[in-house]
Design a protein around this motif. Structure first.
Motif, PDB file in Angstrom:
ATOM      1  N   ASN A  17      -7.512 -13.383  28.999  1.00 15.09           N
ATOM      2  CA  ASN A  17      -8.819 -13.771  29.514  1.00 15.09           C
ATOM      3  C   ASN A  17      -9.456 -12.565  30.199  1.00 15.09           C
ATOM      4  O   ASN A  17      -8.929 -11.450  30.132  1.00 15.09           O
ATOM      5  CB  ASN A  17      -8.679 -14.966  30.451  1.00 15.09           C
ATOM      6  CG  ASN A  17      -7.711 -14.667  31.576  1.00 15.09           C
ATOM      7  OD1 ASN A  17      -7.546 -13.505  31.940  1.00 15.09           O
ATOM      8  ND2 ASN A  17      -7.072 -15.690  32.092  1.00 15.09           N
ATOM      9  N   LEU A  18     -10.554 -12.820  30.860  1.00 15.11           N
ATOM     10  CA  LEU A  18     -11.293 -11.721  31.491  1.00 15.11           C
ATOM     11  C   LEU A  18     -10.407 -10.932  32.456  1.00 15.11           C
ATOM     12  O   LEU A  18     -10.409  -9.706  32.456  1.00 15.11           O
ATOM     13  CB  LEU A  18     -12.502 -12.294  32.230  1.00 15.11           C
ATOM     14  CG  LEU A  18     -13.269 -11.269  33.053  1.00 15.11           C
ATOM     15  CD1 LEU A  18     -13.941 -10.281  32.137  1.00 15.11           C
ATOM     16  CD2 LEU A  18     -14.294 -11.949  33.926  1.00 15.11           C
ATOM     17  N   GLN A  19      -9.628 -11.677  33.240  1.00 14.95           N
ATOM     18  CA  GLN A  19      -8.797 -11.000  34.229  1.00 14.95           C
ATOM     19  C   GLN A  19      -7.785 -10.063  33.563  1.00 14.95           C
ATOM     20  O   GLN A  19      -7.539  -8.964  34.042  1.00 14.95           O
ATOM     21  CB  GLN A  19      -8.070 -12.030  35.097  1.00 14.95           C
ATOM     22  CG  GLN A  19      -8.909 -12.547  36.252  1.00 14.95           C
ATOM     23  CD  GLN A  19     -10.031 -13.461  35.782  1.00 14.95           C
ATOM     24  OE1 GLN A  19      -9.960 -14.017  34.686  1.00 14.95           O
ATOM     25  NE2 GLN A  19     -11.065 -13.614  36.593  1.00 14.95           N
ATOM     26  N   VAL A  22      -9.587  -6.972  32.527  1.00  8.27           N
ATOM     27  CA  VAL A  22      -9.853  -6.072  33.652  1.00  8.27           C
ATOM     28  C   VAL A  22      -8.582  -5.348  34.050  1.00  8.27           C
ATOM     29  O   VAL A  22      -8.568  -4.128  34.229  1.00  8.27           O
ATOM     30  CB  VAL A  22     -10.411  -6.879  34.843  1.00  8.27           C
ATOM     31  CG1 VAL A  22     -10.543  -5.987  36.060  1.00  8.27           C
ATOM     32  CG2 VAL A  22     -11.741  -7.506  34.484  1.00  8.27           C
ATOM     33  N   ARG A  23      -7.516  -6.111  34.142  1.00 11.45           N
ATOM     34  CA  ARG A  23      -6.250  -5.506  34.537  1.00 11.45           C
ATOM     35  C   ARG A  23      -5.825  -4.474  33.496  1.00 11.45           C
ATOM     36  O   ARG A  23      -5.377  -3.384  33.843  1.00 11.45           O
ATOM     37  CB  ARG A  23      -5.197  -6.607  34.669  1.00 11.45           C
ATOM     38  CG  ARG A  23      -4.153  -6.296  35.719  1.00 11.45           C
ATOM     39  CD  ARG A  23      -3.255  -7.504  35.950  1.00 11.45           C
ATOM     40  NE  ARG A  23      -3.959  -8.613  36.566  1.00 11.45           N
ATOM     41  CZ  ARG A  23      -3.800  -9.896  36.200  1.00 11.45           C
ATOM     42  NH1 ARG A  23      -3.005 -10.208  35.202  1.00 11.45           N
ATOM     43  NH2 ARG A  23      -4.452 -10.847  36.822  1.00 11.45           N
ATOM     44  N   ARG A  26      -7.625  -1.329  33.858  1.00 12.06           N
ATOM     45  CA  ARG A  26      -7.163  -0.575  35.027  1.00 12.06           C
ATOM     46  C   ARG A  26      -5.816   0.083  34.760  1.00 12.06           C
ATOM     47  O   ARG A  26      -5.493   1.112  35.346  1.00 12.06           O
ATOM     48  CB  ARG A  26      -7.068  -1.484  36.246  1.00 12.06           C
ATOM     49  CG  ARG A  26      -8.435  -1.940  36.747  1.00 12.06           C
ATOM     50  CD  ARG A  26      -8.310  -3.044  37.744  1.00 12.06           C
ATOM     51  NE  ARG A  26      -7.798  -2.605  39.016  1.00 12.06           N
ATOM     52  CZ  ARG A  26      -8.528  -2.043  39.962  1.00 12.06           C
ATOM     53  NH1 ARG A  26      -9.812  -1.860  39.756  1.00 12.06           N
ATOM     54  NH2 ARG A  26      -8.002  -1.676  41.103  1.00 12.06           N
ATOM     55  N   GLU A  32      -8.673   4.808  28.158  1.00 10.02           N
ATOM     56  CA  GLU A  32      -9.508   3.623  28.322  1.00 10.02           C
ATOM     57  C   GLU A  32     -10.262   3.293  27.040  1.00 10.02           C
ATOM     58  O   GLU A  32     -10.251   2.144  26.575  1.00 10.02           O
ATOM     59  CB  GLU A  32     -10.487   3.846  29.479  1.00 10.02           C
ATOM     60  CG  GLU A  32     -11.226   2.591  29.863  1.00 10.02           C
ATOM     61  CD  GLU A  32     -12.276   2.858  30.949  1.00 10.02           C
ATOM     62  OE1 GLU A  32     -11.876   3.231  32.061  1.00 10.02           O
ATOM     63  OE2 GLU A  32     -13.476   2.681  30.664  1.00 10.02           O
ATOM     64  N   TYR A  64     -18.510  -8.323  30.435  1.00  7.09           N
ATOM     65  CA  TYR A  64     -17.909  -7.318  31.312  1.00  7.09           C
ATOM     66  C   TYR A  64     -17.981  -5.944  30.657  1.00  7.09           C
ATOM     67  O   TYR A  64     -18.354  -4.955  31.297  1.00  7.09           O
ATOM     68  CB  TYR A  64     -16.463  -7.695  31.610  1.00  7.09           C
ATOM     69  CG  TYR A  64     -15.828  -6.794  32.630  1.00  7.09           C
ATOM     70  CD1 TYR A  64     -16.096  -6.957  33.986  1.00  7.09           C
ATOM     71  CD2 TYR A  64     -14.974  -5.770  32.245  1.00  7.09           C
ATOM     72  CE1 TYR A  64     -15.534  -6.126  34.926  1.00  7.09           C
ATOM     73  CE2 TYR A  64     -14.399  -4.931  33.184  1.00  7.09           C
ATOM     74  CZ  TYR A  64     -14.674  -5.104  34.527  1.00  7.09           C
ATOM     75  OH  TYR A  64     -14.124  -4.277  35.454  1.00  7.09           O
TER      76      TYR A  64
END
Lengths: 1091, 170
Positions: A17-19, A22-23, A26, A32, A64
């Motif tokens: 999912n989005l989290q 993001v993780r 990071r 990236e 995002y």
């Protein structure tokens, strides 16, 4: 089994999912981009699923990524899908994504109309809310038109939550679809008295913004707002209302008076002092109290604590003052010291504000003082941006309203000279234009100015010492011109002349060198005049010798303008020297070349010239050639078979755009011309922004010791002098007045004989010639005027159609990029025809891809309808160097897009190589040193080294460039071939018949001959053709027989004997290089076979 | 051209809002003027650089192109708004502050990571507070109430994300 796999993969996808994204990002700091590209691939997979939850998750992740700067426009349709979900969870994500990613050009927006309408009327207020919020971000005129009614209905929704959103979004709808304003306005007005404060404030917001655009229509609402202002306790609403009144009061002065009381109340209640700082210009009471507040705020800057908020206050105080300054300058002027202090602030925002204020605060009395302070800051300032800002401000302040506040121009000149010591400024232009302006318009200052400029020229090495100071060397342009033009004021013209002819000058930019050369000539005239008065004639001759010694440096210049002027003047001086040797006095005549007073010309002066009687400017001088005749009735000129020259029968139909463009060009020209008085600061800006300035790289150098030009006066001394002068003046005046009073005792006594001096009392030490509309009396030779048109020689060449076409023919070669639609050129060779066909394909492609026309070069066939690219080039041998050939290529941009980053590259052959700058590889392209706006053409030259010249040769090449449109740019390529004919290695060289005869007798030459059949043209045309196309000159002509001669760049002699009888032409030729001769003859044959 | 675009298309108070970290990473962006992605990118890049170059004790205002930039730093995050020249700076500061308070109330002593991992929530809150660049609701209570109500409508799966995520704070 298969089901398991599917299920498993769904789970996995679902898991990210989005989290997780993001993780993941990071955790992949190093790679990236790679990580994200795999994520995007996954997202694409997810979007293909039918499950709306998976899709929504994917869209959320895309939103995002969009923020991180990745392009997600490809998923626009998926976003719409998620928006249309019936579940609020997904709808919310869909609308968020849409509001972040959509803009007016997103085409799927069209598909959303019905969905949005459905959501607006949803029973769930949050559905409606989400739709309204989203709509506020991506509303288009179409959406606004289609949904205006629905939103208007929502303004009366039962829930205040919806009402306030609907009211606010109405403003966006009005902007996109103005017709909706009239029907919606009554309801909007109603909302001003809505029971819900949120809705009320929204309505105030919208009306306030509307009123700012068109205050007149909202005056009738003033009483209502007045009531709101006195009753409302919501600060946000109050601030908006005050803003609204700010727009209304200028239209209704009575309103202002009424507002004083409630406003001062507000201020006393300390409701945001700031809220009123920008309004009600006419209320002096308020202004005074406000200015006090502002001053108090700025005063408190000494306090050490919470300095950030103090900085905020300081800024606001200065801002408030600048508003007050416009109407009540006096009340601000008293705070001059405070404002000057703010210039020391370390915060640039505050310094810039303070600078702004200074502009309005100067008077005759305090100008020198203020500028002195500013000069101190210039020395201290860190960072070129701020320093440049200071510099322009100083000049702005001094030159405002026609130098109104300057009382002593010697002081101003020295300020300007001091400014030239600034390192790394970009504003050399600005300083130069001021110097010119002052020197031309203030007669009395010329002696002083000339002396200063001579010192500047003498110390030019300080200005040009290193490359970073290139911006400032523009000043030398002004200096050289002033010294030349007003050379009679020079104390030691000889010294200045020498300074202007130093070899170092050759490193200056071309346009400055050109001015140097021209003005050296003027100085020369002055020097001669002085020296001839003496008995010793050798001095004058030495001066001529100096010129003759130094000028060749400029004759070799790569800059056409410099070259042209230098060679012209060199010849002149040589002639003068001859006369001098015969003891003829020439000074008078030389001076006459530059005689005459220059008068400033107002920009509109031309309008005042009456049209002479009987002159009709619109009438044709010659009858315009009719189009139909042009085919068969070509003028029987010497090159009769050329393309007919372009005629411009539609010259009266020049469209508006063209006119505007010309006007702009003229303005630009005037702005660059010191003889035009700049109408307003805006035109000065134009000068500043003249092309080239921005591109000068400015690197700051750190020199702790300021560069002082020796022998230049410091402006400070003028401040003192001025003080003394004024005192003296005052004393004189007093004396006079006393006298007067004595004379007429009965008369009313003057009030202010001992009081402080007022503005009017300060008489300027120099007067400015202020020419605004009057006619010039004399306007001298255009020599000086053209001086400012940089490189005009070149532009002329291209703008003159005739010149261009002759270029083409002299090359005898065309770039084979023309579609078969065009009439075949008879001069063209068969081989080229073949190439043409090859090219056609490529050509078509271009034509379709971007509307025809990218890179093109004009070739004289101006009647073409299509903007197809055509190239013209000319190949010329270099006399000085037998192995060099210069190819001039004219690039014309016939499309509507901007062309840039052009790179010219040629595939070298063993024999011919493109000369590339040192350090670049053998396959690197050369950057074409200009960009091409639509419709513009320019010429570039490329040097080739050629080993053997006996064979013709073709080189393949490519031009790559970027076609830049408003919203996109594409990289394009254009292939071409350069044809080096043997003819192009020949150089027209005159030869006398006796030398010719000797050459033929010498026996070193090989023989060859050729016969041309069916040539039907007069013999002299035939000869002219050979001369013109093949660079021969006629040595002798007897009846139908002629001898011709030419020479190659490597010194081969080529002799022709041309005989004609009937339609047969026989050419017997001799040359010391048989291969070359054969090829030249082939080429001649080809020329005539095309007739 | 870009400046012109901004002015032709919008007269509303706020042109855009940006949140970015001390390292210059964009954390949230909201545009109230329709601009192309390219223009947006250029503007935010320029602006982030300009603001990060300023010293901490300098004032919160900046004249940039034709706009007025109001910014304030909260912990590691910069909040930055662009308003028109005639607009009131202090009220813009107030809007920024109000938004920070809202985030704080919603997340419970908000930190940068809250906004990173729940960026859609941060947007939802902003959208309840500002609409089309104008403050639509001045009462904090009302904004939070609306958000809570909307969150309730959302499916359980999405709401319990938050619980799963924040024990560690990564």
């Amino acid at each position: 089994m298969a089901l398991k796999i599917v299920k498993g993969s769904i789970d996995r996808m679902f898991d990210k999912n989005l989290q997780d994204l993001v993780r993941g990002i990071r955790n992949h700091k190093e790679d990236e981009a790679k990580y994200i590209s795999t994520c995007i691939d996954e997202i694409k997979q997810e979007l293909k699923q039918d499950n709306i939850a998976v899709k929504a998750n994917a869209v959320c992740k895309l939103t995002y990524l969009q923020m991180l700067g990745y392009d997600v426009s490809w998923a626009a349709f998926n976003i719409v899908e998620v928006m249309s979900s019936s579940k609020f969870t997904y709808k919310r994500i869909g609308y968020l994504a849409a509001s972040q990613c959509f803009h007016e050009s997103t085409d799927v927006i069209m598909l959303t109309t019905n969905q949005i309408r459905k959501d607006l009327s949803s029973p769930n207020q949050y559905d409606t809310g989400v739709a309204l919020t989203g709509l506020s971000c991506f509303v288009t005129p179409d959406l606004a038109r289609d949904l205006a009614n629905d939103i208007m209905t929502l303004m009366s929704h039962t829930k205040p939550y919806i009402r306030k959103k609907a009211v606010l979004i109405m403003y966006k709808v009005f902007l996109k679809y103005p017709e909706s304003l009239r029907p919606a306005f009554p309801r909007l007005k109603e909302k001003l008295e809505d029971p819900d404060p949120g809705v009320q404030s929204a309505a105030v917001n919208v009306i306030c913004e509307l009123a700012r655009r068109n205050p007149k229509n909202y005056l009738s609402l003033a009483p209502l707002f007045f009531k709101l202002m006195t009753s409302s306790t919501n600060n946000w609403v109050l601030i908006k209302i005050i803003k609204l009144f700010g727009a209304l009061t200028p239209l209704e002065p009575r309103l202002g008076k009424k507002l004083i009381e409630p406003l001062t109340n507000l201020i006393h209640r300390k409701i945001h002092i700031f809220s009123s700082h920008k309004m009600l210009c006419s209320q002096s009471h308020l202004i005074v109290s406000l200015s006090r507040i502002a001053v108090l705020i700025s005063l408190s800057s000494g306090m050490p604590n919470h300095s950030a908020s103090i900085q905020v206050m300081k800024y606001l105080g200065l801002l408030a003052m600048s508003k007050i300054l416009k109407t009540h300058p006096k009340s601000v002027q008293s705070h001059k010291d405070l404002i000057l202090q703010c210039l020391d602030d370390k915060d640039e925002s505050i310094r810039l504000r303070a600078l702004d204020l200074l502009y309005g605060m100067v008077s005759k009395k305090n100008l020198m003082e203020i500028v002195k302070k500013l000069m101190l800051h210039v020395d201290k300032a860190e960072g070129t941006t701020y320093r440049d800002e200071l510099l322009t401000k100083i000049i702005d302040i001094c030159s405002q309203s026609n130098y109104q506040y300057i009382t002593n121009f010697e002081w101003y000149i020295s300020i300007l000279v001091e400014l030239t010591r600034l390192e790394g400024t970009r504003h050399g232009h600005l300083i130069a234009s001021q110097m010119l302006d002052v020197a031309i318009r203030v007669r009395a200052i010329r002696v002083f100015a000339v002396a200063q400029m001579a010192t500047l020229l003498d110390n030019a090495h300080l200005l040009t010492g290193n490359m970073q100071r290139m911006g400032i060397c523009e000043v030398l342009y002004a200096a050289a011109w002033i010294c030349g033009e007003f050379s009679e004021h020079l104390e030691n013209p000889m010294q200045t002349l020498e300074a202007m002819l130093r070899p170092k000058v050759a490193t200056l930019p071309g346009h400055i060198q050109a001015v140097y050369v021209q003005n050296a000539a003027k100085l020369f005239a002055t020097v001669l005049k002085n020296q001839e008065g003496n008995t010793d004639s050798t001095a004058a001759q030495e001066t001529s010798q100096l010129m003759i010694d130094r000028l060749p440096l400029f004759v070799q210049s790569a800059n056409l303008e410099v070259q042209e002027r230098a060679s012209c003047i060199l010849q002149l001086v040589k002639y003068i020297q001859k006369l001098q040797q015969k003891d003829v006095e020439v000074a008078e005549e030389v001076c006459a070349l530059f005689a005459g007073e220059l008068n400033p010309v107002a920009p509109k002066a031309q309008k005042k010239v009456p049209v002479p009687e009987g002159l009709d400017l619109d009438a044709w001088i010659n009858e315009p050639p009719s189009e139909s005749e042009s085919e068969d009735e070509q003028p029987k000129a010497i090159f009769a078979k050329e393309e007919p020259k372009h005629s411009r029968p539609r010259h009266t139909e020049v469209d508006e755009k063209e006119l505007a463009r010309r006007r702009e060009a003229r303005k630009q020209e005037q702005a660059n011309n010191p003889f035009y008085i700049k109408a307003s600061p805006s035109s000065q800006k134009a000068y500043q922004e003249a092309p080239g300035v921005e591109h000068i790289p400015v690197v700051q150098i750190d020199l702790s010791v300021p560069l002082k030009v020796p022998g230049l006066p410091m402006s400070d001394q003028y401040v003192k002098l001025e003080e003394e002068r004024r005192q003296k003046e005052r004393a004189d005046k007093k004396k006079k007045e006393k006298k007067k009073r004595k004379e007429k005792r009965s008369g009313r006594g003057r009030k202010h004989d001992s009081g402080p001096e007022s503005e009017e009392d300060i008489t300027p030490a120099h007067m400015v010639d202020i020419v605004t509309e009057e006619m010039p009396e004399v306007h001298r030779s255009c020599l000086n005027i053209t001086m400012n048109l940089k490189g005009n020689a070149r532009t002329n060449m291209i703008s003159a159609k005739g010149a261009v076409s002759s270029y083409v023919v002299s090359g005898g070669i065309f770039l084979p990029v023309k579609s078969s639609k065009h009439k075949k050129k008879k001069q063209k060779k068969e081989k080229e025809e073949k190439e043409k066909k090859k090219k056609k394909k490529h050509h078509h492609h271009h034509h379709h891809s971007d509307g025809g026309g990218e890179e093109s070069v004009q070739n004289g066939t101006v009647e073409e309808e299509e903007p197809l690219p055509v190239s013209v080039y000319d190949i010329q041998g270099n006399l000085q160097d037998g192995s060099q050939v210069v190819v001039s290529v004219i690039f014309e941009n016939k499309c509507d897009s901007f062309l840039k980053s052009m790179e010219f590259n040629v595939l070298d052959s063993l024999n011919s190589k493109l000369q590339r700058p040192e350090g670049s590889g053998p396959h690197d392209g050369l950057t074409v040193p200009f960009q091409l706006p639509p419709g513009v053409s320019n010429e570039a030259r490329f040097v080739f080294t050629v080993q053997s010249i006996v064979m013709p040769q073709k080189l393949k090449g490519t031009l790559t460039f970027i076609v830049k449109n408003e919203d996109s740019s594409t990289h394009e390529k254009l292939d071409f071939k350069l044809h080096f004919t043997c003819t192009s290695y020949l150089i027209t060289t005159p030869c006398y018949s006796d030398a010719f005869a000797k050459l033929l007798e010498s026996g070193d030459l090989k023989c060859s001959s050729v016969r041309l059949e069916g040539v039907i043209m007069p013999f002299h045309h035939l000869l002219a053709r050979i001369c013109f196309h093949h660079h021969f000159s006629v040595v002798e002509r007897i009846d139908s027989c002629a001898s011709m001669y030419s020479r190659s760049i490597q010194g081969h002699h080529v002799c022709l004997l041309v005989k004609t009888s009937g339609q047969t032409v026989s050419i017997d030729a001799k040359c010391d290089e048989p291969t070359l001769l054969g090829n030249v003859l082939d080429e001649i044959k080809q020329t005539f076979s095309q007739c | 051209v870009m400046e012109n675009n901004i002015h032709q298309t919008c007269d509303m108070t706020m042109q855009f809002m940006l949140l970015f970290s001390r390292q210059g990473k964009l954390r949230l962006q909201k545009w109230y003027v329709p601009l192309s992605d390219k223009e947006r990118k250029k503007i935010s890049r320029d602006l982030v650089q300009t603001i990060l170059a300023r010293k901490p004790k300098m004032c919160s205002f900046l004249e940039w192109r034709d706009l007025k930039i109001v910014y304030k730093r909260y912990a590691s995050l910069y909040f930055c708004c662009a308003v028109e020249d005639q607009d009131n700076e202090l009220i813009t500061l107030e809007i920024i502050h109000r938004y920070v308070e809202l985030l704080d109330k919603y997340f419970g002593s908000v930190c940068e990571l809250d906004i990173i991992f729940n960026f859609e929530k941060a947007y939802f809150i902003l959208d309840e507070f500002l609409l089309g660049g104008e403050a639509q609701e001045t009462s904090k209570k009302n904004v939070l109430k609306a958000i809570e109500q909307a969150d309730l409508l959302q499916e359980v799966r999405l709401t319990h994300w938050k619980g799963l995520l924040f024990p560690s704070h990564i």
